[in-house]
Design a protein around this motif. Structure first.
Motif, mmCIF file in Angstrom:
data_model
loop_
_atom_site.group_PDB
_atom_site.id
_atom_site.type_symbol
_atom_site.label_atom_id
_atom_site.label_comp_id
_atom_site.label_asym_id
_atom_site.label_seq_id
_atom_site.Cartn_x
_atom_site.Cartn_y
_atom_site.Cartn_z
ATOM 1 N N VAL A 171 37.102 61.203 27.406
ATOM 2 C CA VAL A 171 37.706 59.870 27.356
ATOM 3 C C VAL A 171 37.270 59.088 28.599
ATOM 4 C CG1 VAL A 171 39.850 58.549 27.267
ATOM 5 C CG2 VAL A 171 39.683 60.763 26.083
ATOM 6 N N ILE A 172 36.594 57.992 28.372
ATOM 7 C CA ILE A 172 36.048 57.185 29.458
ATOM 8 C C ILE A 172 36.057 55.728 29.028
ATOM 9 C CG2 ILE A 172 33.634 57.363 28.695
ATOM 10 C CD1 ILE A 172 32.884 57.678 31.696
ATOM 11 N N GLU A 173 36.160 54.824 29.981
ATOM 12 C CA GLU A 173 36.194 53.395 29.660
ATOM 13 C C GLU A 173 35.624 52.585 30.815
ATOM 14 O OE1 GLU A 173 40.353 52.788 29.047
ATOM 15 O OE2 GLU A 173 40.857 52.899 31.187
ATOM 16 N N GLY A 174 35.236 51.364 30.512
ATOM 17 C CA GLY A 174 34.814 50.445 31.554
ATOM 18 C C GLY A 174 36.031 49.836 32.228
ATOM 19 N N VAL A 175 35.867 49.469 33.491
ATOM 20 C CA VAL A 175 36.933 48.831 34.260
ATOM 21 C C VAL A 175 36.417 47.484 34.754
ATOM 22 C CG1 VAL A 175 38.454 48.987 36.272
ATOM 23 C CG2 VAL A 175 37.875 51.053 34.978
ATOM 24 N N ASN A 176 37.160 46.438 34.461
ATOM 25 C CA ASN A 176 36.712 45.078 34.769
ATOM 26 C C ASN A 176 37.031 44.713 36.210
ATOM 27 O OD1 ASN A 176 35.403 42.765 33.975
ATOM 28 N ND2 ASN A 176 37.242 41.761 33.224
ATOM 29 N N PHE A 177 36.536 45.509 37.137
ATOM 30 C CA PHE A 177 36.793 45.269 38.560
ATOM 31 C C PHE A 177 35.989 44.052 39.024
ATOM 32 C CE2 PHE A 177 36.545 46.146 43.133
ATOM 33 C CZ PHE A 177 37.875 46.456 43.391
ATOM 34 N N PRO A 178 36.582 43.190 39.848
ATOM 35 C CA PRO A 178 35.876 41.964 40.270
ATOM 36 C C PRO A 178 34.557 42.251 40.969
ATOM 37 C CG PRO A 178 38.208 41.837 40.844
ATOM 38 C CD PRO A 178 37.950 43.252 40.384
ATOM 39 N N GLY A 179 33.518 41.602 40.481
ATOM 40 C CA GLY A 179 32.234 41.624 41.172
ATOM 41 C C GLY A 179 31.380 42.865 41.011
ATOM 42 N N HIS A 180 31.957 43.978 40.572
ATOM 43 C CA HIS A 180 31.180 45.216 40.513
ATOM 44 C C HIS A 180 31.763 46.109 39.427
ATOM 45 C CE1 HIS A 180 28.390 48.100 42.527
ATOM 46 N NE2 HIS A 180 29.199 48.993 41.990
ATOM 47 N N PHE A 181 30.999 46.328 38.377
ATOM 48 C CA PHE A 181 31.491 47.086 37.228
ATOM 49 C C PHE A 181 31.600 48.571 37.562
ATOM 50 C CE2 PHE A 181 31.540 48.855 32.976
ATOM 51 C CZ PHE A 181 32.290 47.911 32.281
ATOM 52 N N VAL A 182 32.731 49.175 37.210
ATOM 53 C CA VAL A 182 32.945 50.607 37.419
ATOM 54 C C VAL A 182 33.514 51.208 36.134
ATOM 55 C CG1 VAL A 182 33.231 50.466 39.918
ATOM 56 C CG2 VAL A 182 35.231 50.159 38.439
ATOM 57 N N ILE A 183 33.674 52.529 36.116
ATOM 58 C CA ILE A 183 34.167 53.222 34.930
ATOM 59 C C ILE A 183 35.328 54.143 35.319
ATOM 60 C CG2 ILE A 183 32.015 53.110 33.618
ATOM 61 C CD1 ILE A 183 31.277 55.863 34.663
ATOM 62 N N ARG A 184 36.137 54.487 34.326
ATOM 63 C CA ARG A 184 37.274 55.371 34.561
ATOM 64 C C ARG A 184 37.225 56.527 33.577
ATOM 65 N NH1 ARG A 184 41.775 51.868 35.466
ATOM 66 N NH2 ARG A 184 41.520 51.281 33.284
ATOM 67 N N LEU A 185 37.223 57.747 34.141
ATOM 68 C CA LEU A 185 37.182 58.974 33.354
ATOM 69 C C LEU A 185 38.554 59.626 33.373
ATOM 70 C CD1 LEU A 185 35.386 61.096 31.846
ATOM 71 C CD2 LEU A 185 35.008 62.159 34.092
ATOM 72 N N TYR A 186 39.003 60.071 32.195
ATOM 73 C CA TYR A 186 40.317 60.698 32.059
ATOM 74 C C TYR A 186 40.166 62.184 31.711
ATOM 75 C CZ TYR A 186 42.327 55.970 31.608
ATOM 76 O OH TYR A 186 42.713 54.674 31.813
ATOM 77 N N HIS A 187 41.162 62.951 32.167
ATOM 78 C CA HIS A 187 41.259 64.348 31.734
ATOM 79 C C HIS A 187 42.660 64.868 32.019
ATOM 80 C CE1 HIS A 187 40.420 68.513 30.908
ATOM 81 N NE2 HIS A 187 40.722 68.874 32.153
ATOM 82 N N ASP A 188 43.302 65.351 30.995
ATOM 83 C CA ASP A 188 44.581 66.045 31.141
ATOM 84 C C ASP A 188 45.594 65.244 31.968
ATOM 85 O OD1 ASP A 188 46.325 68.187 30.695
ATOM 86 O OD2 ASP A 188 45.762 69.155 32.576
ATOM 87 N N GLY A 189 45.730 63.975 31.645
ATOM 88 C CA GLY A 189 46.711 63.135 32.312
ATOM 89 C C GLY A 189 46.278 62.592 33.657
ATOM 90 N N CYS A 190 45.077 62.894 34.086
ATOM 91 C CA CYS A 190 44.559 62.418 35.370
ATOM 92 C C CYS A 190 43.387 61.464 35.120
ATOM 93 C CB CYS A 190 44.103 63.582 36.239
ATOM 94 S SG CYS A 190 45.405 64.760 36.651
ATOM 95 N N ALA A 191 43.102 60.614 36.097
ATOM 96 C CA ALA A 191 42.018 59.650 35.950
ATOM 97 C C ALA A 191 41.273 59.486 37.269
ATOM 98 C CB ALA A 191 42.553 58.307 35.485
#
Length: 283
Positions: A132-152
């Motif tokens: 489970v992974i998604e893009g994060v709309n952080f200002p000015g610099h695109f990053v991603i968020r990875l999830y596992h077992d309730g943690c990110a």
């Protein structure tokens, strides 16, 4: 070789899908292929398959199925090892504004690109394993968020998949917005597949406008509309650019579509006034 008509049809099909049904990397390849339909997508699709194979082989390593932060850290490490170690993907610091950095075909060839382009490849790699992974709309610099077992964990593909802590994000925010800026929930907001594609193409469009190439910028907006036909602001932007190019019929059609779907009253009044002026010029 694939014709432009077929590629545009594929993008229109993507535009009709639910956001979760969009294959992000495949869609980004189709967008890139419009500039080089003669190149063919097969070698790039093979590369995406190779990334998935590498992830599958790496996924047998111990620790990935561990619970909590232990398992999450192992997945972050594997993702960075595959993308940065095996395939040598990196951010382009030397020629950041090069249009090739937002063209996924060129990014694959050069193994470098913008944060959002690299993020698409990282997301592809993780999702190929059902992570489970998604893009994060952080200002000015695109990053991603990875999830596992309730943690990110938030990762930066431009920096080799480095894990970003709160302090890192706060420092980056201040460098973009100003020293008084503080992290807000909106800075961590997830961004859907369709909006990731729009952000990718928007990088090209903005640079073309800065260079005064409105004709090419209009092409980029047209591609964005194939992917996101329900985005009213894009129809307005299309109308404004086409009007500046002197393509009055195209501008009129775009403005009319905007008025059909927009609920922004201020912009509706503005566009209605512009449409009236266009109509007078067409008479």
């Amino acid at each position: 070789m694939t014709s432009r008509a077929i590629l545009e049809h594929e993008l229109a099909d993507i535009g009709a899908r639910a956001d979760a049904a969009i294959d992000l990397a495949e869609a980004a390849l189709v967008l890139a292929a419009l500039d080089r339909p003669e190149a063919g997508l097969h070698p790039y699709r093979q590369h995406l398959a190779a990334i998935a194979d590498s992830m599958r082989l790496a996924a047998i390593l111990p620790g990935l199925t561990a619970s909590g932060q232990t398992g999450l850290k192992a997945r972050c490490r594997v993702l960075a090892d595959v993308m940065t170690g095996e395939y040598a993907y990196r951010g382009d610091r030397v020629s950041y504004d090069d249009l090739r950095n937002a063209d996924l075909m060129r990014v694959i060839e050069r193994r470098q690109g913008l944060p959002v382009a690299l993020a698409i490849l990282y997301i592809h790699a993780a999702r190929s394993q059902g992570w489970v992974i998604e893009g994060v709309n952080f200002p000015g610099h695109f990053v991603i968020r990875l999830y596992h077992d309730g943690c990110a964990a938030i990762l930066d593909p431009f920096e080799g998949g480095a894990v970003l802590e709160i302090g890192d994000l706060r420092q980056r925010l201040k460098s973009v917005i100003g020293d008084k800026a503080e992290l807000q929930p909106s800075h961590y907001a997830a961004i859907g597949n369709r909006d990731i594609l729009l952000r990718l193409v928007n990088n090209i469009k903005v640079r073309l406008i800065q260079d005064g190439d409105l004709a090419r910028a209009a092409e980029m907006v047209a591609r964005m509309l194939l992917v996101a036909p329900a985005q009213a602001p894009l129809w307005r932007e299309s109308g404004l650019i086409q009007s500046r190019l002197g393509n009055l019929l195209a501008a009129r059609a775009a403005f009319l579509r905007f008025l059909e779907i927009s609920d922004n009253e201020n912009q509706r009044h503005q566009v209605a006034r512009l449409l009236q002026e266009l109509t007078q010029r067409l008479q």
